[in-house]
Each structure stands twice: as structure tokens, then as C-alpha cells.
Design a protein around this motif. Structure first.
Motif, PDB file in Angstrom:
ATOM      1  N   PHE A   1       0.866  -1.184   0.000  1.00 32.78           N
ATOM      2  CA  PHE A   1       0.000   0.000   0.000  1.00 32.78           C
ATOM      3  C   PHE A   1       0.897   1.227   0.000  1.00 32.78           C
TER       4      PHE A   1
ATOM      5  N   ASP B   1      -1.396  -2.630  -4.361  1.00 31.75           N
ATOM      6  CA  ASP B   1      -2.795  -2.206  -4.265  1.00 31.75           C
ATOM      7  C   ASP B   1      -2.992  -0.982  -5.153  1.00 31.75           C
TER       8      ASP B   1
ATOM      9  N   CYS C   1     -12.428   6.593  -3.181  1.00 31.29           N
ATOM     10  CA  CYS C   1     -11.635   5.782  -4.105  1.00 31.29           C
ATOM     11  C   CYS C   1     -11.818   6.211  -5.556  1.00 31.29           C
TER      12      CYS C   1
ATOM     13  N   TYR D   1      -9.680  -7.161  -6.206  1.00 34.15           N
ATOM     14  CA  TYR D   1     -10.576  -7.214  -5.055  1.00 34.15           C
ATOM     15  C   TYR D   1     -11.970  -7.277  -5.685  1.00 34.15           C
TER      16      TYR D   1
ATOM     17  N   LYS E   1     -15.842  -7.062  -2.778  1.00 34.13           N
ATOM     18  CA  LYS E   1     -15.406  -6.254  -1.638  1.00 34.13           C
ATOM     19  C   LYS E   1     -16.597  -5.490  -1.075  1.00 34.13           C
TER      20      LYS E   1
ATOM     21  N   PHE F   1     -15.031  -3.139   9.174  1.00 37.38           N
ATOM     22  CA  PHE F   1     -13.801  -3.792   9.615  1.00 37.38           C
ATOM     23  C   PHE F   1     -12.524  -3.254   8.969  1.00 37.38           C
ATOM     24  N   TYR F   2     -12.621  -2.088   8.307  1.00 40.06           N
ATOM     25  CA  TYR F   2     -11.429  -1.518   7.670  1.00 40.06           C
ATOM     26  C   TYR F   2     -10.779  -0.411   8.510  1.00 40.06           C
TER      27      TYR F   2
ATOM     28  N   PHE G   1      -6.881  -0.073   9.030  1.00 35.98           N
ATOM     29  CA  PHE G   1      -6.256   0.168   7.717  1.00 35.98           C
ATOM     30  C   PHE G   1      -6.342   1.633   7.324  1.00 35.98           C
ATOM     31  N   ARG G   2      -7.503   2.226   7.521  1.00 34.40           N
ATOM     32  CA  ARG G   2      -7.693   3.598   7.041  1.00 34.40           C
ATOM     33  C   ARG G   2      -6.793   4.575   7.780  1.00 34.40           C
TER      34      ARG G   2
ATOM     35  N   ARG H   1     -18.541   4.591   1.762  1.00 33.54           N
ATOM     36  CA  ARG H   1     -18.193   3.976   0.486  1.00 33.54           C
ATOM     37  C   ARG H   1     -19.328   3.099  -0.057  1.00 33.54           C
TER      38      ARG H   1
ATOM     39  N   TYR I   1      -9.211 -11.987   2.049  1.00 36.32           N
ATOM     40  CA  TYR I   1      -8.426 -10.966   2.743  1.00 36.32           C
ATOM     41  C   TYR I   1      -8.939 -10.867   4.167  1.00 36.32           C
TER      42      TYR I   1
ATOM     43  N   SER J   1      -7.946  -5.633   8.267  1.00 35.77           N
ATOM     44  CA  SER J   1      -7.324  -5.052   9.456  1.00 35.77           C
ATOM     45  C   SER J   1      -8.191  -5.208  10.702  1.00 35.77           C
TER      46      SER J   1
HETATM   47  C1  PBG Z   1      -8.453   0.770  -0.368  1.00 32.48           C
HETATM   48  C2  PBG Z   1      -8.413  -0.430   0.514  1.00 32.48           C
HETATM   49  C3  PBG Z   1      -9.016  -0.632   1.766  1.00 32.48           C
HETATM   50  C4  PBG Z   1      -8.550  -1.856   2.226  1.00 32.48           C
HETATM   51  C5  PBG Z   1      -7.731  -2.382   1.235  1.00 32.48           C
HETATM   52  N1  PBG Z   1      -7.658  -1.493   0.189  1.00 32.48           N
HETATM   53  C6  PBG Z   1      -9.886   0.253   2.587  1.00 32.48           C
HETATM   54  C7  PBG Z   1     -11.215   0.639   2.112  1.00 32.48           C
HETATM   55  O1  PBG Z   1     -11.704   0.197   1.085  1.00 32.48           O
HETATM   56  O2  PBG Z   1     -11.800   1.482   2.794  1.00 32.48           O
HETATM   57  C8  PBG Z   1      -8.866  -2.462   3.560  1.00 32.48           C
HETATM   58  C9  PBG Z   1      -7.890  -3.481   4.054  1.00 32.48           C
HETATM   59  C10 PBG Z   1      -7.921  -3.739   5.526  1.00 32.48           C
HETATM   60  O3  PBG Z   1      -8.801  -3.259   6.273  1.00 32.48           O
HETATM   61  O4  PBG Z   1      -7.035  -4.463   5.970  1.00 32.48           O
HETATM   62  N2  PBG Z   1      -9.609   0.998  -1.056  1.00 32.48           N
END
Ligand code: PBG
Length: 341
Positions: A100, A134, A146, A209, A212, A217-218, A221-222, A234, A288, A291
Motif C-alpha cells: 500500500f 494495491d 476511491c 478485489y 469487496k 472492519f477496515y 487500515f484507514r 463507500r 483478505y 485489518s
Molecule cells: C483501499 C483499501 C481498503 C482496504 C484495502 N484497500 C480500505 C477501504 O476500502 O476502505 C482495507 C484493508 C484492511 O482493512 O485491511 N480501497
């Protein structure tokens, strides 16, 4: 198991014996569970570190590293730090990484930060590290979505696809082994495939992906990718958890557009979809473990509510495998040996 327990569990009660006399019903399911050797003989899933992908966050221009809340030893890394981390991960048996790339400022004019991050890994480690990148705009846009939007606030699809295609080509030119579009826009897999092919990167696979979901649950990551949406959510481009048909159609379309590998995400809440997607497409489908899913295991452990964190992680990986996952992206790939693979 004590001999007495064994007796109780494997000998029919008198009434059962009456019932089953002469029929020899195969009523005991415990005989093949009684020892590790028996369980190993009939286990239907196997797993190796070769099936795992380790995510990496590389922040352009950063020196050193910064912890990520909730994600254990996963950190935001500068170019020097990523060298040390990848070197250790390779020694621990990891072969695949998902990068990333995080720019130093929003709205970068080009994707040179992607090229720099790829080179920081591929130049020193070459074919020892297989690097997937990514492909998404959410770390780059001011608003954290995105996509690019037009003057009316609607997704500007041609401009978005153009940026994604350029980002993918930049990654391939810098030496990426594969690209992974995570944006969920219409037509991104086809646009990326065409852009790679036109630039002579026809050997670079696309791991989309493809299924998705919009998910809670992200969160960790964010923070790590500095990609939280500044307004709204989103849900107008990621999948609705209630919609199974849409979830399968989304992967089917990625396969038709030329994706080499497909993915469900979040993994733990999407295991029911892996097999149907694999059957419908004939493609490898990965999971996947995102996070928030990984962070929840760490949090349970930190609260003293998991007696064995490694066994719990291994349990989740085997469930992905049992559900038909070809590969697993997980923040604990680097601990695979410790965990028992
Ligand atoms: C980017 C992206 C995200 C994740 C992977 N690529 C976040 C999102 O879509 O908001 C999440 C991965 C994770 O939570 O481990 N678009």
C-alpha cells in the motif's frame, strides 16, 4: 482422553446396542479424532506459508516507522525501514507481499511515490519477494474516496479509470509482479488490463478485489493508509453485505474483464461466497483477513480472552482453506512459522 472416557464414548449404550445390533451402524465419529496422527491422516485442508500474502504500508518520504493502532507489529514504514522488515519477513518464509503506497501529501501530480515504494522493495530483493501493489485512489484524494468526482459530486468514471490505469502501469514499470485494484469502480479491471498490455506488461497478473463489501472492519487500515473518507461512506461503490447475487456478479464481471485472481473481503465475513465464486468463474479466489478482523483477534488476546492467539489465527486460516480459498492475505503472514505452518 482417559481410558474410561474412551470406553464411555465409543461403546454404545444398552439401548443403542439393541437398536444397532446386526446393523453395525457407523455411529461413532470419534474414532478418527482420537490422536493427532489419526486427525492428520484424514485432515482435508493443508496450508503453507506459500499461500499467504503479507501487507506492507510504505509512506513516501518518511524516515523510520510508525506504529498502527490495533495492528500489532504492522507499521507504517519509510524506505529504509521497509528494507529491514522485508528482509526479516523473507527470512521468516514469506514470499508474497501486498504493498500500500502512501503519498507524502494529498493530490499528488503523478504516481511517482508508487514507483519509489516498489523500487525500495524490488531493487534489493528482486525475485525473492513477489510484490503485489494495491491500486486505489483513496490514499491520494483530498476527500479520501476511491474515485475522482465531477462538478456535481458524481463519480467521474473516465477520469478515475484513467488514474487507476496509470497507477497500475507505473507500478508495473517500477517492477511490481502483480497489481490489485481495490477501488470497486465499474470497468477498472478491463481498463488496467488494457493499460498494462499496451505498455508491454502482458505478463503482469491482476488480482482483483472482486467481491469487496462496504464494511466496518477496515478501521485500522484507514488510519495506516490515511484513506478515511472525509465525508459520507463507500456504500455507493462497495458491495452491500445483504446482496449475495451482486457479490457474485461483481466477481464474475472481474473474471470476464480479465482478472487472473479474485478475492473476497472482508474474508471472515465472506467465507460463504468463496466456493460459489470459484465454481462460477473457474478462477482462484482468495480471502483478505482485513485489518479490523485481525485487530479483533489481537484485542481478544490482549484482554486475556484468548488462551492461544497463534492457535486462534491458525483456526481462521484453516477455515478460509476449508471454504475453498486459494490464498489468504493476512497481517500475520510473517508469523506463519511461529503459528505452526
Ligand atoms: C483501499 C483499501 C481498503 C482496504 C484495502 N484497500 C480500505 C477501504 O476500502 O476502505 C482495507 C484493508 C484492511 O482493512 O485491511 N480501497
Amino acid at each position: 482422553m482417559s481410558p474410561i472416557d474412551h470406553e464411555v464414548l465409543t461403546r454404545p449404550s444398552p439401548t443403542d446396542a439393541d437398536e444397532t445390533r446386526g446393523r453395525r451402524a457407523p455411529w461413532s465419529l470419534l474414532r478418527l479424532r482420537q490422536s493427532q496422527a489419526m486427525r492428520d491422516l484424514v485432515a482435508e485442508t493443508t496450508f503453507s506459508v506459500a499461500n499467504l500474502i503479507q501487507p506492507l504500508f510504505v509512506v513516501d518520504g518518511m524516515t523510520g516507522s510508525e506504529a498502527i493502532a490495533g495492528l500489532g507489529d504492522n507499521a507504517r514504514l519509510g524506505a529504509g525501514a521497509v528494507h529491514d522488515v522485508v528482509s526479516r519477513d523473507l527470512d521468516a518464509g514469506v514470499r508474497h507481499f501486498l504493498l500500500f503506497p502512501v503519498p507524502s501529501a494529498k493530490a499528488p501530480r503523478d504516481f511517482d511515490h508508487v514507483a519509489r515504494a516498489v523500487e525500495a522493495i524490488k531493487k534489493p530483493f528482486k525475485d525473492r519477494a513477489t510484490l503485489w501493489v494495491d491500486i486505489c485512489l483513496c490514499s491520494c484524494t483530498e476527500h479520501g474516496h476511491c474515485a475522482h468526482f465531477d462538478g456535481d459530486g458524481r463519480i467521474d468514471l473516465p477520469r478515475t479509470l484513467g488514474s487507476l490505469a496509470t497507477m497500475a502501469r507505473t507500478a508495473a514499470e517500477a517492477g511490481a509482479d502483480g497489481v490489485s485494484p481495490s477501488d470497486m469502480m465499474d470497468g477498472r479491471t478491463a481498463a488496467i488490463r488494457a493499460s498494462l498490455d499496451a505498455a508491454g506488461h502482458d505478463r503482469v497478473p491482476v488480482m482483483s478485489y472482486s467481491t469487496k463489501f462496504a464494511s466496518q472492519f477496515y478501521g485500522p487500515f484507514r488510519g495506516a493508509a490515511d484513506s478515511a473518507p472525509q465525508y459520507g461512506d463507500r456504500k455507493h461503490y462497495q458491495l452491500d453485505v445483504r446482496s449475495r447475487r451482486d457479490a457474485i456478479a461483481s466477481s464474475l464481471r472481474c473474471a470476464e474483464e480479465g482478472a487472473d485472481l479474485l478475492m473476497v473481503k472482508p474474508g471472515m465475513t465472506s467465507i460463504d461466497l468463496i466456493q460459489p465464486i470459484a465454481e462460477a468463474t473457474g478462477k482462484g479466489v482468495g480471502a483478505y483477513q482485513v485489518s479490523g478482523e485481525y485487530a479483533s483477534l489481537l484485542a481478544l488476546s490482549q484482554q486475556g480472552l484468548l488462551s492461544n492467539l497463534d492457535a486462534a489465527i491458525l483456526e481462521t486460516w484453516h477455515v478460509f482453506r476449508r471454504a475453498g480459498a486459494a490464498y489468504v492475505i493476512t497481517y500475520a503472514a510473517r508469523h506463519a512459522r511461529r503459528i505452526g505452518l
